[in-house]
Structure formats: C-alpha cells, structure tokens
Design a protein around this motif. Sequence first.
Motif, mmCIF file in Angstrom:
data_model
loop_
_atom_site.group_PDB
_atom_site.id
_atom_site.type_symbol
_atom_site.label_atom_id
_atom_site.label_comp_id
_atom_site.label_asym_id
_atom_site.label_seq_id
_atom_site.Cartn_x
_atom_site.Cartn_y
_atom_site.Cartn_z
ATOM 1 N N ARG A 1 -2.819 1.917 -14.507
ATOM 2 C CA ARG A 1 -3.163 2.349 -15.867
ATOM 3 C C ARG A 1 -2.593 3.735 -16.144
ATOM 4 N N TRP A 2 -2.674 4.615 -15.150
ATOM 5 C CA TRP A 2 -2.185 5.987 -15.303
ATOM 6 C C TRP A 2 -0.708 6.001 -15.678
ATOM 7 N N ASP A 3 0.096 5.160 -15.036
ATOM 8 C CA ASP A 3 1.548 5.195 -15.216
ATOM 9 C C ASP A 3 2.026 4.527 -16.499
ATOM 10 N N ARG A 4 1.227 3.656 -17.075
ATOM 11 C CA ARG A 4 1.687 2.838 -18.198
ATOM 12 C C ARG A 4 2.314 3.641 -19.338
ATOM 13 N N PRO A 5 1.721 4.748 -19.823
ATOM 14 C CA PRO A 5 2.301 5.456 -20.977
ATOM 15 C C PRO A 5 3.649 6.123 -20.699
ATOM 16 N N PHE A 6 4.030 6.277 -19.426
ATOM 17 C CA PHE A 6 5.201 7.091 -19.094
ATOM 18 C C PHE A 6 6.415 6.260 -18.674
ATOM 19 N N LEU A 7 6.286 4.939 -18.696
ATOM 20 C CA LEU A 7 7.366 4.080 -18.213
ATOM 21 C C LEU A 7 7.780 3.084 -19.285
ATOM 22 N N ASN A 8 9.084 2.822 -19.364
ATOM 23 C CA ASN A 8 9.531 1.747 -20.244
ATOM 24 C C ASN A 8 9.185 0.406 -19.590
ATOM 25 N N SER A 9 9.445 -0.680 -20.287
ATOM 26 C CA SER A 9 9.003 -1.984 -19.813
ATOM 27 C C SER A 9 9.591 -2.347 -18.448
ATOM 28 N N GLN A 10 10.860 -2.008 -18.246
ATOM 29 C CA GLN A 10 11.493 -2.358 -16.970
ATOM 30 C C GLN A 10 10.887 -1.550 -15.820
ATOM 31 N N ARG A 11 10.762 -0.243 -16.039
ATOM 32 C CA ARG A 11 10.204 0.608 -14.987
ATOM 33 C C ARG A 11 8.744 0.280 -14.719
ATOM 34 N N PHE A 12 8.015 -0.098 -15.786
ATOM 35 C CA PHE A 12 6.616 -0.462 -15.573
ATOM 36 C C PHE A 12 6.513 -1.748 -14.758
ATOM 37 N N SER A 13 7.402 -2.698 -14.983
ATOM 38 C CA SER A 13 7.412 -3.934 -14.197
ATOM 39 C C SER A 13 7.673 -3.629 -12.727
ATOM 40 N N GLU A 14 8.574 -2.671 -12.468
ATOM 41 C CA GLU A 14 8.848 -2.269 -11.092
ATOM 42 C C GLU A 14 7.608 -1.624 -10.463
ATOM 43 N N ARG A 15 6.958 -0.779 -11.258
ATOM 44 C CA ARG A 15 5.746 -0.119 -10.758
ATOM 45 C C ARG A 15 4.641 -1.139 -10.488
ATOM 46 N N GLU A 16 4.497 -2.088 -11.378
ATOM 47 C CA GLU A 16 3.480 -3.126 -11.207
ATOM 48 C C GLU A 16 3.754 -3.944 -9.942
ATOM 49 N N LYS A 17 5.033 -4.245 -9.687
ATOM 50 C CA LYS A 17 5.405 -4.986 -8.485
ATOM 51 C C LYS A 17 5.057 -4.183 -7.239
ATOM 52 N N LEU A 18 5.341 -2.870 -7.259
ATOM 53 C CA LEU A 18 5.023 -2.012 -6.123
ATOM 54 C C LEU A 18 3.520 -2.012 -5.853
ATOM 55 N N ILE A 19 2.716 -1.871 -6.907
ATOM 56 C CA ILE A 19 1.259 -1.840 -6.744
ATOM 57 C C ILE A 19 0.755 -3.182 -6.223
ATOM 58 N N ASN A 20 1.297 -4.271 -6.751
ATOM 59 C CA ASN A 20 0.887 -5.600 -6.286
ATOM 60 C C ASN A 20 1.177 -5.785 -4.799
ATOM 61 N N GLU A 21 2.363 -5.348 -4.376
ATOM 62 C CA GLU A 21 2.740 -5.485 -2.972
ATOM 63 C C GLU A 21 1.839 -4.637 -2.076
ATOM 64 N N LEU A 22 1.543 -3.423 -2.530
ATOM 65 C CA LEU A 22 0.678 -2.548 -1.749
ATOM 66 C C LEU A 22 -0.733 -3.128 -1.653
ATOM 67 N N TYR A 23 -1.243 -3.616 -2.772
ATOM 68 C CA TYR A 23 -2.593 -4.214 -2.779
ATOM 69 C C TYR A 23 -2.647 -5.420 -1.845
ATOM 70 N N SER A 24 -1.633 -6.279 -1.906
ATOM 71 C CA SER A 24 -1.597 -7.466 -1.049
ATOM 72 C C SER A 24 -1.566 -7.074 0.421
ATOM 73 N N ARG A 25 -0.795 -6.028 0.725
ATOM 74 C CA ARG A 25 -0.708 -5.564 2.112
ATOM 75 C C ARG A 25 -2.043 -5.012 2.594
ATOM 76 N N GLU A 26 -2.751 -4.306 1.715
ATOM 77 C CA GLU A 26 -4.031 -3.714 2.111
ATOM 78 C C GLU A 26 -5.117 -4.775 2.285
ATOM 79 N N VAL A 27 -5.231 -5.705 1.331
ATOM 80 C CA VAL A 27 -6.299 -6.714 1.420
ATOM 81 C C VAL A 27 -6.026 -7.718 2.528
#
Length: 329
Positions: free
Chosen positions: A201-227
């Motif tokens: 949520r913090w990053d959303r206002p500062f990224l365009n759609s492409q960069r936000f998709s990359e950020r979302e992918k990074l967070i998803n991968e990190l979350y999957s690795r942690e859980v």
Amino acid sequence: MELKAIERTDRAKGRLNAALEIYRETILPEAQNPEKQIMYWIDHSHDDLTDEFRCFAIQHGRDVVGYLQYSYFREEHIFFFEYLCIRDTKLLGLVPSRAIGSIEDFLAQNYKPGFTIVFEVAQKRNAAGEWKTDKKVMDYFKRLGFRTIDFHYHYPVLQSYDGEFSYPADLMTRMPEGRTVVSSFEMRTILRCIYFKHYLRWDRPFLNSQRFSEREKLINELYSREVAQISGDDSFGTRGDEKRSRLGLFKSKQVRIGSLLERVFAPKLPRVIAVAVILLVVRKLLQNDVLFIPFVLTICAVYCLIEDTENSKKLFISIIAKLKVGRQR
C-alpha cells in the motif's frame, strides 16, 4: 514525555524536522523509506482508508527525543510500528521507558483493548559481512516487555528494486493478555498485514503501473517464501523477559468524562451553555419558531466573541452579515 501528532507537513516544521533527523541518524540506510514518501503519507493520513497511518514526535519538555510511525490494521486489530526511534542527548544510552509510557497511554486511551503490536528490528552486517541481530536494541525492548518471535523474517528492499531482494530482521511483538506463543494463523495474519497492507500500500502512489506490478510480484514472492516456513498446526514461541512480558501494559484506562469534555469542547463550554440557556428562555417567551435560525447564528456569533481569535473574529463578521443587524430598508 508526550506524543505530538504530526498530521501535516506545513505546520510545526521544527518539530517535524527534529523528528526526521532522529529517524535519519538511528535507522539503517537500507531500512529507511525515502523522506518524500513519508511526507506524502503524513499529508494523506486522513484519507478515507480502512487502516490508519500515524506519525508522532516524542517530546521531552520542549525537546524532540524520538519519532514514532505506525500503521493500525483495524480488522486484524494489529499495530505495526514501522519506526520507533528514540534519542536524548541529555541522557546516556537509550531513553528510559518513559517514552514507551507515553505511547502506552495514547494507545490505551484511543483504541479498544486486546490489540497486538509487532515491529521489525533490522539486523546489521558485521566485519565479515554476516547479518547479526542488533542485540543492544533487542535487549532494550525486551526490558520493556516486548518479545522476539522465533521466526526467520525478512523485510522487502525499500529504497530501490534492484540488487538485494530483502533484508533479515528480528520480528518483535507484544501480545494481549501476556500471551507468549504465536499461532500459525496469527503468524500468517501478521505477515499478510505487514507485506500487503503496509509495504505494498505504501508504494502504490509512487510507482507507475509497470513498476507497481514488479513490486507486487516481489512482495508476493517474499510472502510465499515466508509462509512456506509455516505448516497448519505450527506455533511460534517468543523470547523475552518473562516477568516484564506479563506486566499489564497497554490496558484500557478509564478517563474522566469531565477531562474528555474539556479536550473536545475546551474550557469555554460552560459559558456558551449559559448563553444558550438564556437565549432559549428568550425564545420561549417570544413563542416564535421562526427565530430558530437566528438563534443558532446568534449562538455561533457569541461563541466567536468568547473564543477571541483571528479566525473567530472573521467568522463573527460573516455571521453578523447574515443576520443583517442594523441594516435599514
């Protein structure tokens, strides 16, 4: 010690700058958010969001000695302390627990009881380049009743999206009713809140759609690795000071109604009530309901005179214009 809310960047700039200076000096560079992003969220902290974002300066007398930034996830009833930085040049070492006491008082008076607090303590590299726990900070918060969760935790890279994927940190918590074990459900909930309801949520206002998709992918991968560390029936112990962990901190405190009325309506309220009673009596004697609107405007005008500030004077003039007092046909 007291908390001073930071809700706008164009007011109390001295307090804001002093708090951010402590933030810059005490937080590791890789764990810092860009300050322009902090400024953005301060100015948007009152947006209509499901969860809360709040910033505070911790003040000791006239001196700013700390900075607190947290997110509160309403549905989960969890606080995530993003930054809790404390420094007092008049005292050696870390500031005593009076700063935590001011935070305790604020949370106890403004939120329902039974909440969980979590925060990260970023690990540091030693001379050999190995990540090690920041023992000094960990021991300090353990003395205040917080506990370390036995979980291998990482937070996502903050300043850029190249290079390191994430950094290790120790996850600390304060659970309700002196509990010392985190269930698998609670652990997943904590991770989901931190990764998606805070970082993404913090990053959303500062990224365009492409960069936000990359950020979302990074967070998803990190979350999957942690859980992946969590199985269905797992539970995670915590380490800390057994005696201090069971102290009744952050309990709801009864506040006198009179004190609350004074905060909300200010000490001039009794005078306004007295004027209102007099005007109501006059209205009853006149027996004319048409006077209701002028009655309300008159109350506002009287309050403006009592308040006696620059803005109240301007409002008084506007009200008088509406009432058309003294204007001849």
